[in-house]
Enzyme design. Sequence first.
Site: not given
Ligand code: MRU
Length: 359
Positions: A54-55, A90, A242, A252
Site C-alpha cells: 500500500g503506497a 517497489r 499509488d 492503481n
Molecule cells: O501492490 P499493493 O498491494 O501495494 O497495491 C496497493 C494498491 O494498489 C492500493 O490500492 C494503493 O496503494 C492505495 S493504498 C492506500
Amino acid sequence: MRIEGKNYKTIWFDKNSKNVKIIDQTKLPHEFKIKELETVKDAINAIKVMEVRGAPLIGATAAFGIVLAIKENNDLNFIKKSSEELVKARPTAINLQWAVHRVNNKISMIKSEKLFDVALNEAELICDEDEKFSEKIGKNGLKIIEEIYQKKKNTINILTHCNAGWLATIDWGTATSPIYHAHKKGIPIHIWVDETRPRNQGANLTSYELNEEGVPNTIIADNTGGILMQRGQVDMCIVGTDRTLSNGDVCNKIGTYLKALAAYDNNVPFYVALPSSTIDWNLKDSRDIPIEERDTKELSHIDGMLGENKIDSVQIYPKKSKAMNLAFDVTPAKYVTSLITEKGICDASKDGLKKLFNK
Ligand code: MRU
C-alpha cells in the site's frame, strides 16, 4: 483500527528494542503476526515481498528503513546507498521516493550524533501526518456517501478494488476511511470487495479488515463488478492510488482501469481517495510511470490454509504455460468522478488539483 477488538497501527518504532514493528501482511487473514525489522535490509525485504504494502505504508516503512540504516552505520555513504535501495524496492508508488527524500532532506545538515534522533522524529511525523490525512479523507468522503444516502434512503453499495484500507496506510485507510466514517455514523452500507488477483488483497485484506470493524461486505471475483453495475447494484466505487499525476490520471492496482470503464458506461460515480503524498507533481505523462512487473509465481501459485494451521502454496497453472504479471494500470482522469483528498474533494484535473493544493 481494530483486530479482535484491539486497536493497532500498521507500523511503529519500538523504543526498547530500537527495532521497527509491522503487521506481517503476507500471513493475513490466516495468521495475525507482528514482525520486527532490525536492519535496513529487513525493511527493503518487507517492502519487496509485501509484508508491508500500500503506497502510504511502504513510504512510512522506507522512512523507518533510513532510521534502521543509521542505527547500523551512520556513515553518509551507507545512508545514501541504503536510501537508493529503498527507493528501488517497489517502483510504482510515489510515496516511497517521497518519504526517502523527505527524511534525507531533514538529516542533510545534521551532525552525525544527532542523525538517528532526527530521522526517527521525521519517520514518526510521516506516520502521524498520514493518519491525520486518512482521517480527513474519511470526513470529506463521508459527505459524498451522505448525499447518496439522502436520495436513496436505503443501503449504499460501494465497490472497492485491492486494499486501500487501514492496512495500506497507518490507520483508517484511504478508500476505506469514508466507509468507516459512514459506518460509525450509522449509515447502512455494504461493500463489494473485488478479490483482486493475483495477490488477492481485496479478499485477504480488505474483507478481513471490514469484518473486524463489523462492516457488511461481500467478496466478488474481479470480473463481477460490470454486471453488478448494469443491474444497478453499485451506488459508487472508491479506490486508492499509488501515484496520481497533476493532470488527474490515476495509477492503481491492476484492474482499476477496467472497473472505471464499467462505472463510466453505467453512470456509476468513480472516486479515488488519496493523501497528497501520493501526488506526483513532476511527471507529465502517465506512460512514463514505472509499472511494476512482479514474479509470475504470484499468478501460477496460490497461498491458502492447509488443514488447521499450515499456510501453504499450490500450483494452479500448467507448469509449461507462460504468464505475465503487471501490478498496476492507469485510469485516465476523464473516468474519475472526483479525487477525495485530505484538503477536500476536487476534479481529477490540473485545475482541480491546482486549486486545492495551491500549486
Ligand atoms: O501492490 P499493493 O498491494 O501495494 O497495491 C496497493 C494498491 O494498489 C492500493 O490500492 C494503493 O496503494 C492505495 S493504498 C492506500
